[in-house]
Design a protein around this motif. Structure first.
Motif, PDB file in Angstrom:
ATOM      1  N   ASN A 273      -2.679   3.376  -8.138  1.00  0.00           N
ATOM      2  CA  ASN A 273      -2.028   3.962  -8.887  1.00  0.00           C
ATOM      3  C   ASN A 273      -0.724   4.901  -8.457  1.00  0.00           C
ATOM      4  OD1 ASN A 273      -3.392   2.645 -11.107  1.00  0.00           O
ATOM      5  ND2 ASN A 273      -4.491   4.266 -11.567  1.00  0.00           N
ATOM      6  N   ALA A 274      -1.032   5.579  -7.464  1.00  0.00           N
ATOM      7  CA  ALA A 274       0.038   6.419  -6.956  1.00  0.00           C
ATOM      8  C   ALA A 274       0.856   5.597  -6.029  1.00  0.00           C
ATOM      9  CB  ALA A 274      -0.779   7.538  -5.975  1.00  0.00           C
ATOM     10  N   HIS A 275       0.411   4.486  -5.448  1.00  0.00           N
ATOM     11  CA  HIS A 275       1.441   3.743  -4.712  1.00  0.00           C
ATOM     12  C   HIS A 275       2.298   3.101  -5.752  1.00  0.00           C
ATOM     13  CE1 HIS A 275       3.028   0.893  -2.027  1.00  0.00           C
ATOM     14  NE2 HIS A 275       2.599  -0.102  -2.849  1.00  0.00           N
ATOM     15  N   ILE A 276       1.725   2.348  -6.825  1.00  0.00           N
ATOM     16  CA  ILE A 276       2.407   1.574  -7.672  1.00  0.00           C
ATOM     17  C   ILE A 276       3.407   2.334  -8.231  1.00  0.00           C
ATOM     18  CG2 ILE A 276       2.380   0.380  -9.811  1.00  0.00           C
ATOM     19  CD1 ILE A 276      -0.356  -0.754  -8.859  1.00  0.00           C
ATOM     20  N   GLU A 277       3.022   3.785  -9.024  1.00  0.00           N
ATOM     21  CA  GLU A 277       4.022   4.701  -9.627  1.00  0.00           C
ATOM     22  C   GLU A 277       5.251   4.961  -8.752  1.00  0.00           C
ATOM     23  OE1 GLU A 277       5.859   8.337 -10.839  1.00  0.00           O
ATOM     24  OE2 GLU A 277       4.608   7.907  -9.057  1.00  0.00           O
ATOM     25  N   GLU A 278       4.913   5.292  -7.235  1.00  0.00           N
ATOM     26  CA  GLU A 278       5.985   5.717  -6.408  1.00  0.00           C
ATOM     27  C   GLU A 278       6.885   4.454  -6.152  1.00  0.00           C
ATOM     28  OE1 GLU A 278       4.135   7.044  -2.984  1.00  0.00           O
ATOM     29  OE2 GLU A 278       4.024   9.206  -3.959  1.00  0.00           O
ATOM     30  N   ALA A 279       6.527   3.188  -5.883  1.00  0.00           N
ATOM     31  CA  ALA A 279       7.160   2.107  -5.779  1.00  0.00           C
ATOM     32  C   ALA A 279       7.975   1.571  -6.763  1.00  0.00           C
ATOM     33  CB  ALA A 279       6.216   0.913  -5.168  1.00  0.00           C
ATOM     34  N   PHE A 280       7.541   1.673  -8.077  1.00  0.00           N
ATOM     35  CA  PHE A 280       8.196   1.164  -9.220  1.00  0.00           C
ATOM     36  C   PHE A 280       9.316   2.430  -9.532  1.00  0.00           C
ATOM     37  CE2 PHE A 280       5.018  -1.986  -9.541  1.00  0.00           C
ATOM     38  CZ  PHE A 280       5.948  -3.125  -9.734  1.00  0.00           C
ATOM     39  N   THR A 281       9.007   3.580  -9.475  1.00  0.00           N
ATOM     40  CA  THR A 281       9.817   4.743  -9.820  1.00  0.00           C
ATOM     41  C   THR A 281      11.154   4.428  -8.906  1.00  0.00           C
ATOM     42  OG1 THR A 281       8.253   6.058 -10.262  1.00  0.00           O
ATOM     43  CG2 THR A 281      10.333   6.952  -9.692  1.00  0.00           C
ATOM     44  N   GLY A 282      10.944   4.133  -7.429  1.00  0.00           N
ATOM     45  CA  GLY A 282      12.132   3.830  -6.626  1.00  0.00           C
ATOM     46  C   GLY A 282      12.410   2.511  -6.038  1.00  0.00           C
ATOM     47  N   HIS A 283      12.145   1.555  -6.890  1.00  0.00           N
ATOM     48  CA  HIS A 283      12.295   0.060  -6.804  1.00  0.00           C
ATOM     49  C   HIS A 283      13.684  -0.313  -6.381  1.00  0.00           C
ATOM     50  CE1 HIS A 283      13.659   0.316 -11.102  1.00  0.00           C
ATOM     51  NE2 HIS A 283      14.170  -0.833 -10.649  1.00  0.00           N
ATOM     52  N   GLU A 284      14.794   0.644  -6.652  1.00  0.00           N
ATOM     53  CA  GLU A 284      15.950   0.368  -6.422  1.00  0.00           C
ATOM     54  C   GLU A 284      16.305   0.475  -5.058  1.00  0.00           C
ATOM     55  OE1 GLU A 284      18.576   2.418  -9.007  1.00  0.00           O
ATOM     56  OE2 GLU A 284      18.256   1.124 -10.631  1.00  0.00           O
ATOM     57  N   LEU A 285      15.727   1.624  -4.666  1.00  0.00           N
ATOM     58  CA  LEU A 285      15.951   1.987  -3.238  1.00  0.00           C
ATOM     59  C   LEU A 285      14.945   1.118  -2.377  1.00  0.00           C
ATOM     60  CD1 LEU A 285      15.526   6.012  -3.070  1.00  0.00           C
ATOM     61  CD2 LEU A 285      17.506   4.347  -2.750  1.00  0.00           C
ATOM     62  N   VAL A 286      13.735   0.609  -2.862  1.00  0.00           N
ATOM     63  CA  VAL A 286      12.790  -0.273  -1.908  1.00  0.00           C
ATOM     64  C   VAL A 286      13.709  -1.620  -1.757  1.00  0.00           C
ATOM     65  CG1 VAL A 286      10.819  -1.971  -2.365  1.00  0.00           C
ATOM     66  CG2 VAL A 286      10.707   0.351  -3.044  1.00  0.00           C
ATOM     67  N   LYS A 287      14.498  -2.167  -2.805  1.00  0.00           N
ATOM     68  CA  LYS A 287      15.314  -3.273  -2.526  1.00  0.00           C
ATOM     69  C   LYS A 287      16.572  -3.122  -1.718  1.00  0.00           C
ATOM     70  CE  LYS A 287      13.974  -5.582  -6.903  1.00  0.00           C
ATOM     71  NZ  LYS A 287      14.375  -6.029  -8.230  1.00  0.00           N
ATOM     72  N   VAL A 288      17.352  -2.046  -2.106  1.00  0.00           N
ATOM     73  CA  VAL A 288      18.373  -1.722  -1.251  1.00  0.00           C
ATOM     74  C   VAL A 288      18.257  -1.590   0.356  1.00  0.00           C
ATOM     75  CG1 VAL A 288      20.032  -0.054  -0.768  1.00  0.00           C
ATOM     76  CG2 VAL A 288      19.660  -0.484  -2.950  1.00  0.00           C
ATOM     77  N   PHE A 289      16.881  -1.083   0.857  1.00  0.00           N
ATOM     78  CA  PHE A 289      16.645  -0.655   2.146  1.00  0.00           C
ATOM     79  C   PHE A 289      15.883  -2.074   2.710  1.00  0.00           C
ATOM     80  CE2 PHE A 289      17.983   3.413   0.817  1.00  0.00           C
ATOM     81  CZ  PHE A 289      18.626   4.101   2.132  1.00  0.00           C
ATOM     82  N   GLY A 290      15.476  -2.917   1.732  1.00  0.00           N
ATOM     83  CA  GLY A 290      14.640  -4.189   2.217  1.00  0.00           C
ATOM     84  C   GLY A 290      13.270  -3.686   2.749  1.00  0.00           C
ATOM     85  N   ARG A 291      12.856  -2.911   1.979  1.00  0.00           N
ATOM     86  CA  ARG A 291      11.567  -2.572   2.244  1.00  0.00           C
ATOM     87  C   ARG A 291      10.414  -3.272   1.386  1.00  0.00           C
ATOM     88  NH1 ARG A 291      11.259   2.265   5.315  1.00  0.00           N
ATOM     89  NH2 ARG A 291       9.118   1.787   5.472  1.00  0.00           N
ATOM     90  N   ARG A 292      10.852  -4.085   0.727  1.00  0.00           N
ATOM     91  CA  ARG A 292       9.656  -4.959   0.015  1.00  0.00           C
ATOM     92  C   ARG A 292       8.445  -5.198   0.676  1.00  0.00           C
ATOM     93  NH1 ARG A 292      11.059 -10.237  -3.595  1.00  0.00           N
ATOM     94  NH2 ARG A 292      10.678 -11.279  -1.694  1.00  0.00           N
ATOM     95  N   PRO A 293       8.702  -6.108   1.784  1.00  0.00           N
ATOM     96  CA  PRO A 293       7.495  -6.401   2.585  1.00  0.00           C
ATOM     97  C   PRO A 293       6.460  -5.246   3.059  1.00  0.00           C
ATOM     98  CG  PRO A 293       9.619  -7.369   3.410  1.00  0.00           C
ATOM     99  CD  PRO A 293      10.103  -6.442   2.467  1.00  0.00           C
ATOM    100  N   GLU A 294       7.211  -4.213   3.264  1.00  0.00           N
ATOM    101  CA  GLU A 294       6.464  -2.895   3.547  1.00  0.00           C
ATOM    102  C   GLU A 294       5.497  -2.445   2.171  1.00  0.00           C
ATOM    103  OE1 GLU A 294       9.341  -3.359   4.830  1.00  0.00           O
ATOM    104  OE2 GLU A 294       9.521  -2.695   6.769  1.00  0.00           O
ATOM    105  N   VAL A 295       6.296  -2.419   1.047  1.00  0.00           N
ATOM    106  CA  VAL A 295       5.720  -1.916   0.091  1.00  0.00           C
ATOM    107  C   VAL A 295       4.579  -3.014  -0.343  1.00  0.00           C
ATOM    108  CG1 VAL A 295       6.039  -1.643  -2.381  1.00  0.00           C
ATOM    109  CG2 VAL A 295       7.772  -0.689  -0.611  1.00  0.00           C
ATOM    110  N   GLU A 296       4.799  -4.177  -0.204  1.00  0.00           N
ATOM    111  CA  GLU A 296       3.849  -5.188  -0.656  1.00  0.00           C
ATOM    112  C   GLU A 296       2.490  -5.234   0.257  1.00  0.00           C
ATOM    113  OE1 GLU A 296       5.900  -8.848  -0.405  1.00  0.00           O
ATOM    114  OE2 GLU A 296       6.839  -8.666  -2.618  1.00  0.00           O
ATOM    115  N   LYS A 297       2.901  -4.915   1.527  1.00  0.00           N
ATOM    116  CA  LYS A 297       1.781  -4.554   2.655  1.00  0.00           C
ATOM    117  C   LYS A 297       0.985  -3.578   2.135  1.00  0.00           C
ATOM    118  CE  LYS A 297      -0.248  -5.418   6.371  1.00  0.00           C
ATOM    119  NZ  LYS A 297      -1.242  -4.480   6.422  1.00  0.00           N
ATOM    120  N   VAL A 298       1.646  -2.504   1.787  1.00  0.00           N
ATOM    121  CA  VAL A 298       0.813  -1.247   1.465  1.00  0.00           C
ATOM    122  C   VAL A 298      -0.270  -1.705   0.224  1.00  0.00           C
ATOM    123  CG1 VAL A 298       0.778   1.252   0.683  1.00  0.00           C
ATOM    124  CG2 VAL A 298       2.119   0.476   2.340  1.00  0.00           C
ATOM    125  N   PHE A 299       0.651  -2.345  -0.849  1.00  0.00           N
ATOM    126  CA  PHE A 299      -0.093  -2.650  -1.943  1.00  0.00           C
ATOM    127  C   PHE A 299      -1.310  -3.565  -1.767  1.00  0.00           C
ATOM    128  CE2 PHE A 299      -0.949  -5.902  -5.342  1.00  0.00           C
ATOM    129  CZ  PHE A 299      -1.151  -4.971  -6.370  1.00  0.00           C
TER     130      PHE A 299
END
Length: 661
Positions: A273-299
């Protein structure tokens, strides 16, 4: 004013176990201690004590329900005896007595049948006594209906007990959160905290609801059935009792292995839950910096960990049910064989054997139910322990018993030899003294981590001082209730916060008693009115929880209007103009100049252009005030402020080449 230089800079902790505030900061979860099952269970049950009278009523209803249900098979056995006696009696010659029929059977060498006849209430030549059979069946039906009604009443009342208890638990958690210091939330990922407050409490509620009734009914059923079994046949009762120690051994061994897995399951739920909350709160930054693979890997990693823990906990605890059914079936076979032999020898009636077989099922079934609930009980206690950890967290210092209020509301703030640190080994602010006169604007500038925000947090009593004191209008802030202190203060943060509601409601959050005229006056003063008038619904425009239907600058103006409506004597602006455009910044500055009359203002700013007209500028480095003065005085001194100003308006400072490779 006095200052002492600092040699060490300390920023607030980012969270226990390596959790931070960004979308990738929560990469690890702190190890959970093993569940202390017994004490946690007793503590959970103690929370039911305010409902003891209802619990006594639940117990009484359960006893009546179980007694009626337990007596039923014995009476139903009488119906079986009536049917069996009628079938046998129809086959015997009419006009003879039972004793004659027994003697004839013995004379023909059929001793087993003779013994069976001797134990039966049979009339030779007479068939089934249907009136007597109907009466017995009506009694059984009445008992079972009554047992069901009392069971329903028991369940209804128990549901009320559980929901009241969970209601109090939620209220206690809410009150606890309000008593916790800001330091606690600095070390807690929001998703993990939300998981404890929502998921874990819901799991406790389901556990109490599903287990208490079953456990109570099962225990009473075991006792009642055991009594009836010994009344019917002590020998068969002893055979049935063999299953108890065997069941306890099996349940204990399985429970021991599944406890830690249930703790890991709910800890993993909080981490996910902590990871999902952080990732979706900052989803714009996740996309801008191309960190989606890392987020998905942590998930994926955390989801896999949660899957393994959940699968292991449910699988291991799920072994209990089929194992108990197997033991119950062995017991059923043993009773059927021994009971059949005793019927054949005339030691027992067929109805008693039938009743005993029903009792054996009723005896093993509650044991099986209790064993099958072991996984639910362990899961619920694991969640309860996580909630108790939150309730046991160290609270902020209580408000004084005899609070003091300032006799005036001028907004004079004085720091007297203040020292503060987030950790004892790394001091941040030492022996800081300063005075903010009423109506003055105090600007605080300095590099990141210098202690600017910490300074205003100390005024708000979000943190407690290590030494010294802070006074507001001559009164030590620790002598005031926090609520009274903060009623004097308006605060606008860099991160805007709006709730789901209308623009009018968001502005009125600063003063719920404000009239429509006061709301619009504050809106006009902060230049909110001009953009609200362009909206189709005006002040009735509904803002969603994310505030996505207004711009960042408009959100900031709304928060400033909210603070102004509160009419505080002390105003704190923490980077309040950092998210607005240049034109909006000019509007805000004009509004600030008009509204800070007779109001002391603390302004934390990186944009030095916004604080040129401040009455006093404090330059902080490593928790100490290294310079103070007006804008012109500090530029003329050509010190730390001059370097900051030059960096913003004359180009970035370039480090000198020291010749190092």
């Amino acid at each position: 004013m006095s200052e002492r230089p600092m040699t060490t800079t300390r920023r607030p902790p980012v969270g226990a176990g390596g959790f931070g505030r960004g979308p990738f900061a929560g990469a690890g979860m702190p190890a959970e201690k093993s569940m202390n099952f017994g004490p946690s269970t007793r503590r959970l049950l103690r929370r039911l004590s305010p409902e003891r009278m209802r619990l006594f009523a639940v117990l009484g209803l359960a006893v009546i329900s179980v007694v009626f249900a337990v007596v039923g098979p014995k009476i139903l056995g009488r119906a079986t005896d009536l049917i069996f006696s009628g079938v046998i009696g129809k086959q015997l010659p009419a006009g003879t007595t039972t004793e004659q029929a027994v003697a004839a059977a013995r004379a023909s060498g059929n001793d087993n049948f003779a013994g069976l006849l001797a134990q039966m209430d049979v009339v030779p030549g007479q068939g089934i006594d249907f009136p007597a059979l109907g009466t017995v069946l009506l009694w059984v039906l009445g008992l079972y209906v009554a047992a069901s009604v009392f069971s329903w009443l028991q369940g209804y009342l128990l549901n009320d007990v559980v929901q009241r208890t969970v209601f109090r638990l939620r209220s206690d958690v809410e009150d606890k959160l309000n008593r916790l210091p800001l330091r606690f939330f600095d070390g807690q990922p929001r998703g993990e905290l939300l998981s404890r407050v929502t998921n874990d409490i819901d799991n406790v509620s389901q556990t109490l609801q599903q287990t208490m009734s079953q456990l109570l009914t099962s225990l009473l059923t075991v006792i009642g059935v055991l009594v009836m079994m010994f009344v019917i046949s002590p020998l068969l009762a002893l055979i049935a009792l063999v299953t108890i120690p065997l069941s306890m051994v099996v349940t204990g061994q399985v429970a021991k292995r599944s406890q830690k897995l249930f703790v890991a399951q709910w800890a993993g739920t909080g981490a996910l839950n902590a990871h999902i909350e952080e990732a979706f709160t900052g989803h714009e930054l996740v996309k801008v910096f191309g960190r989606r693979p890392e987020v998905e890997k942590v998930f994926q990693d955390r989801n896999e960990e949660l899957f393994k823990a959940s699968f292991g906990a449910q699988f291991i605890s799920g072994i209990i049910m089929p194992t108990m059914m197997f033991i119950g079936n062995l017991n059923y076979v043993a009773i059927a064989v021994v009971g059949g032999l005793r019927v054949a020898t005339g030691s027992m009636s067929l109805g008693d054997v039938q009743a005993f077989i029903q009792y054996s099922r009723q005896f093993t079934q509650p044991l099986t139910q209790v064993a099958s609930m072991a996984n639910l009980l362990q899961s619920g206690v694991a969640s309860a322990e996580r909630v108790f950890e939150l309730l046991d967290a160290t609270e902020q210092d209580p408000d004084p018993a005899d609070p003091v209020l300032p006799t005036t509301r001028q907004g004079r703030v004085e720091f007297e030899h203040v020292s503060f640190s987030y950790t004892p080994e790394q001091p941040l602010i030492e022996d800081l003294s300063l005075v903010a006169d009423p109506g003055h604007t105090i600007a605080i500038v300095g590099p990141t981590g210098a202690g600017k925000t910490t300074l205003v947090n100390l005024i708000m009593r979000f943190y407690e001082l290590d030494a010294g004191r802070i006074t507001l209008d001559g009164v030590d802030i620790t002598a005031m209730r926090r609520e009274d202190l903060r009623s004097h203060i308006g605060m606008v943060l860099q991160d805007t916060w709006l709730f789901g509601g209308t623009i009018r409601e968001n502005i009125a959050y600063g003063n719920t008693q404000a009239t429509e005229e006061q709301i619009q006056t504050a809106a006009r003063a902060t230049y909110v009115d001009r953009f609200v008038r362009t909206l189709p619904d005006g002040y009735d425009t509904v803002i969603d929880e994310e505030g996505s239907n207004v711009s960042a600058g408009e959100k900031q103006l709304l928060t400033i209007a909210r603070a102004f409506l509160a009419n505080p004597s002390l105003l704190i602006l923490d980077e309040a103009t950092s998210s607005v455009d240049t034109r909006t910044e000019v509007l805000v500055q004009h509004a600030m100049a008009a509204l800070r009359t007779d109001r002391t203002s603390f302004v934390i700013a990186h944009r030095l252009s916004t604080i040129r007209d401040a009455d006093l500028i404090l330059v902080m480095e490593a928790g100490s005030i290294v310079e103070h003065g007006t804008h012109d005085e500090l530029l003329a001194a050509r010190g730390a402020y001059h370097r900051l100003y030059s960096a913003q308006f004359s180009g970035a400072l370039v480090p000198e080449d020291d010749g190092a490779p």
